[in-house]
Design a protein around this motif. Structure first.
Motif, mmCIF file in Angstrom:
data_model
loop_
_atom_site.group_PDB
_atom_site.id
_atom_site.type_symbol
_atom_site.label_atom_id
_atom_site.label_comp_id
_atom_site.label_asym_id
_atom_site.label_seq_id
_atom_site.Cartn_x
_atom_site.Cartn_y
_atom_site.Cartn_z
ATOM 1 N N HIS A 187 66.664 -1.433 57.763
ATOM 2 C CA HIS A 187 68.621 -2.046 57.211
ATOM 3 C C HIS A 187 67.864 -3.835 57.410
ATOM 4 O O HIS A 187 67.721 -4.561 57.728
ATOM 5 N N PRO A 230 69.636 -6.976 56.116
ATOM 6 C CA PRO A 230 70.511 -7.954 55.479
ATOM 7 C C PRO A 230 70.306 -8.974 54.684
ATOM 8 O O PRO A 230 68.745 -9.407 55.147
ATOM 9 N N CYS A 285 76.305 -4.617 65.235
ATOM 10 C CA CYS A 285 75.042 -4.304 65.071
ATOM 11 C C CYS A 285 74.318 -4.224 66.906
ATOM 12 O O CYS A 285 73.629 -3.522 67.042
ATOM 13 N N ARG A 293 78.911 -2.757 54.234
ATOM 14 C CA ARG A 293 78.547 -1.958 53.398
ATOM 15 C C ARG A 293 77.234 -2.432 52.066
ATOM 16 O O ARG A 293 75.399 -1.883 51.683
ATOM 17 N N GLN A 298 75.882 -5.089 52.813
ATOM 18 C CA GLN A 298 74.747 -5.614 54.116
ATOM 19 C C GLN A 298 74.221 -4.437 54.346
ATOM 20 O O GLN A 298 73.192 -4.766 55.078
ATOM 21 N N GLN A 299 74.274 -3.405 54.061
ATOM 22 C CA GLN A 299 73.586 -1.632 54.808
ATOM 23 C C GLN A 299 73.906 -2.003 56.039
ATOM 24 O O GLN A 299 73.183 -1.137 56.880
ATOM 25 N N GLU A 326 77.037 -0.549 57.259
ATOM 26 C CA GLU A 326 78.086 -0.236 57.597
ATOM 27 C C GLU A 326 78.125 0.788 58.508
ATOM 28 O O GLU A 326 79.585 1.034 59.253
ATOM 29 N N TYR A 327 77.650 0.854 58.938
ATOM 30 C CA TYR A 327 77.433 2.422 59.887
ATOM 31 C C TYR A 327 78.199 1.876 61.530
ATOM 32 O O TYR A 327 78.607 2.316 62.152
#
Lengths: 364, 308
Positions: A186, A188, A223, A262, A264-265, A267-268
């Protein structure tokens, strides 16, 4: 463990009135859960705000008062350290972001009240991180991980430098250049995070500090919790509950949260944060956001399994709320956190090195 | 508190039953209630020997500090190990099973120093004479506990052998009378003192050598809720063959010496500084070098009198 007591802490934090009919055994479970979760100060704060401290039995109140006292002292010493760090960083002429606990406290957020502070987390742009580290060295901080493997592990793979410790006061700083390990896949946009950060004014302190914007702050907190080891799951989730609750009235906050995550990758972890904050603390989330969150999590192939595993880490590691099955699930989560941080071709050699070669007890 | 039954009124099997129960044996230690759980018979015997005069709290009382001393799994039968837990957490590595009683004492010390943050806590023996308090602060090996046991056997009230707990709000010494920890030769020295010392089980080959505990005098346990005004601070230095030499100190020296013996002074910040300042202002400070109890005990009894 008793099914009657295992959610005492979460429920008391969400709704202090829940403690109204507590007997001695309930209080013991509550205080014990708060002690083992590092949430005793926050619990005391919550009961105080709800006007419930006076009606708390005096033996119990003794521990709550002591926690408030210690939290106030922690806060004083944090502010003192920040003024030293501020002076040291002034020469960079670059913004210095405060992350996590230090950010919550500096921004005067509820999540920063009556908490304990361990490390101080800072973030600067990657191209000035060496100069920032040098400035802190000149003010008395020293490296803790002198081993060349550890130095390389952090500098090549991680989102932060090896922790540095003040040689007389012992305070520890983690200096970041982004908010998640680049090896996690990921990536960001750190420059964007810094550009959108907001200034904070601190007493006796030059104007160098910033905090992430509300949306980014929630994203980072999520995160930190869900890409991490989830060892203090309930405490970190309580931070998120406080942040969401406090940012909720800000215009545009809810509309921006998921799209920004989303983009910034990330979202999860934000989806997980919303789901668990709502489940454990009853956080108020707009229906549209909550239903999008449900839909997107349901679309993930391992959603139900992950959900079940994470659920275990939201119970305090205390005899009144722990069970062998919950402990086993925590172990799996611990392994998962490494898997999420690094791809296998890096992770296997790293774990092998840690297991067989490097045993000075200062594991990364 | 006086209505509560003492531990000595429990039969050995009742005592074991409580130690095995989920709530544990709820023992009143000063102003705190400790909930003790253990599956070691030696812990039951040790408690019976050392804590006979302590009140047992009722089921309706809040337990401040739940602790557990347990041997687990198959190790119970082969070279048993003692595991100490507080709130389910395990702050120390296990010790050999025959050190279980000593480990319970050390574990409780750890719990109090880390969690009773209403007090400035100094590593010191504390006694009372004529209503005023003597604090004897010193690193391990200075003869502090032996001297403390000797004074307690001569009728001084024991507040603690290990922890001086100074109230941050009132500046008074909070009693926490518990058994006096004795090491190596001092076990025999104390055993031979007049005043009928009761010595508990002996643990050999511990990190501190051979260790045993002397039961706190009953009068001290009964007065455990009465705080004391501190008046004298002593830094004892025992050395075989030393002549008696008592030196009075200025406030600054006494202050710094106490800081170096304090457990939580840095953690308490300004509050700790103010509490320490008030303590030192109200006390006389001395260092005493001595070579035998016969020298130091009479000297202390002449220093520590009301008119001083």
């Amino acid at each position: 463990m008793s099914r009657q007591t295992d959610t005492h802490l979460a429920r008391a934090l969400a709704t202090p009135e829940f403690t109204e009919r507590f007997d001695a055994r309930d209080w013991e479970a509550l205080i014990g859960q708060a002690r083992t979760s590092d949430l005793l100060g926050q619990l005391a704060e919550r009961l105080r705000d709800a006007g419930r401290l006076e009606s708390t039995p005096s033996q119990v109140r003794f521990h709550l008062d002591a926690a408030l006292r210690i939290a106030a002292l922690h806060r004083d010493s944090l502010l003192q350290e920040l003024s030293v760090i501020g002076d040291a960083m002034q020469s960079l002429e670059q913004p210095v972001l405060l992350l996590k606990g230090a950010a919550y406290a500096a921004a005067g957020l509820r999540a920063g009240r009556s908490r304990l502070f361990n490390d101080i987390d800072l973030m600067v742009a990657k191209n000035v991180i060496d100069r920032a580290e040098g400035a802190l060295f000149r003010s008395g901080w020293r490296p803790t991980h002198l081993n060349s493997y550890d130095q390389r592990y952090y500098r090549e793979w991680m989102h932060e430098l090896p922790p540095i410790e003040h040689m007389t006061r012992g305070t520890v700083i983690d200096l970041h250049h982004t908010i998640v390990p680049p090896t996690s896949g990921h990536i960001p946009d750190a420059a964007q995070l810094i550009a959108d950060a907001r200034p904070v004014a601190l007493p006796h302190c030059p104007d160098v500090f910033r905090v992430l914007s509300p949306v980014d702050m929630v994203m980072h907190s999520a995160c930190h919790l869900f890409f991490g080891e989830l060892q203090k799951g309930l405490r970190d989730l309580y931070d998120l509950h406080c942040l969401l609750d406090e940012f909720s009235p800000e215009p545009g906050f809810w509309a921006a949260l998921l799209p920004r995550a989303r983009a910034q990758q990330l979202e999860y972890p934000v989806l997980l944060a919303l789901r668990f904050a709502q489940r454990i603390f009853g956080t108020d989330i707009p229906d549209a956001v909550a239903s999008e969150c449900r839909k997107r999590l349901a679309a993930r192939p391992t959603g139900a399994l992950t959900d079940h595993l994470i659920d275990a880490s939201m119970y305090p590691l205390h005899p009144s709320s722990d069970s062998p099955w919950r402990r086993a699930r925590r172990q799996i989560l611990y392994a998962r956190s490494h898997w999420l941080r690094m791809p296998l071709h890096l992770l296997i050699p790293h774990l092998a090195y840690k297991a067989f070669i490097h045993d000075d007890g200062k594991a990364a | 508190m006086s209505q509560r039954p003492h531990l000595s009124t429990l039969t050995p099997s009742e005592l074991r039953q409580r130690l095995h129960s989920p709530d544990g044996l709820r023992l009143q230690l000063g102003r705190f209630v400790a909930g003790i759980r253990s599956n070691f018979d030696s812990v039951a015997d040790g408690l019976q020997a050392l804590y006979a005069d302590y009140p047992v709290a009722t089921a309706d009382d809040f337990c401040d500090y739940p602790v557990e001393l347990r041997s687990s799994g198959l190790r119970r039968y082969v070279r048993p190990q003692a595991i100490f837990r507080f709130e389910g957490m395990q702050p120390f590595k296990p010790l050999p099973g025959d050190q279980a009683v000593a480990m319970l004492e050390w574990g409780l010390n750890w719990v109090f120093t880390n969690h009773a943050q209403h007090y400035l806590i100094i590593h010191a023996a504390v006694l009372e004479r004529d209503g005023l308090g003597l604090i004897m602060a010193a690193p391990p090996g200075s003869g502090k506990s032996t001297l403390c046991a000797a004074l307690a056997l001569r009728g001084w009230r024991l507040l603690s052998d290990e922890l001086a707990m100074i109230g941050l709000d009132d500046g008074l010494l909070m009693p926490l009378p518990r058994p006096v920890s004795l090491k190596n030769q001092s076990i025999d020295i104390v055993r031979q003192l007049p005043g009928q010392p009761v010595i508990g089980p002996i643990a050999r080959d511990t990190a501190k050598g051979t260790v045993a505990h002397m039961r706190a005098p009953r009068a001290s346990v009964e007065a455990a809720l009465t705080p004391v005004q501190p008046r004298w601070i002593l830094f004892p230095q025992f050395g075989a063959g030393h002549a008696l030499d008592i030196e009075a100190h200025g406030k600054a020296h006494t202050f710094m010496q106490l800081v170096s013996n304090s457990f939580n002074y840095p953690r308490l910040g300004v509050t700790g500084f103010e509490a320490m300042g008030r303590l030192v202002d109200g006390c006389d400070g001395y260092t005493a070098r001595y070579g035998s109890l016969d020298q130091i005990v009479p000297a202390l009894e002449s220093i520590c009198t009301r008119s001083a």
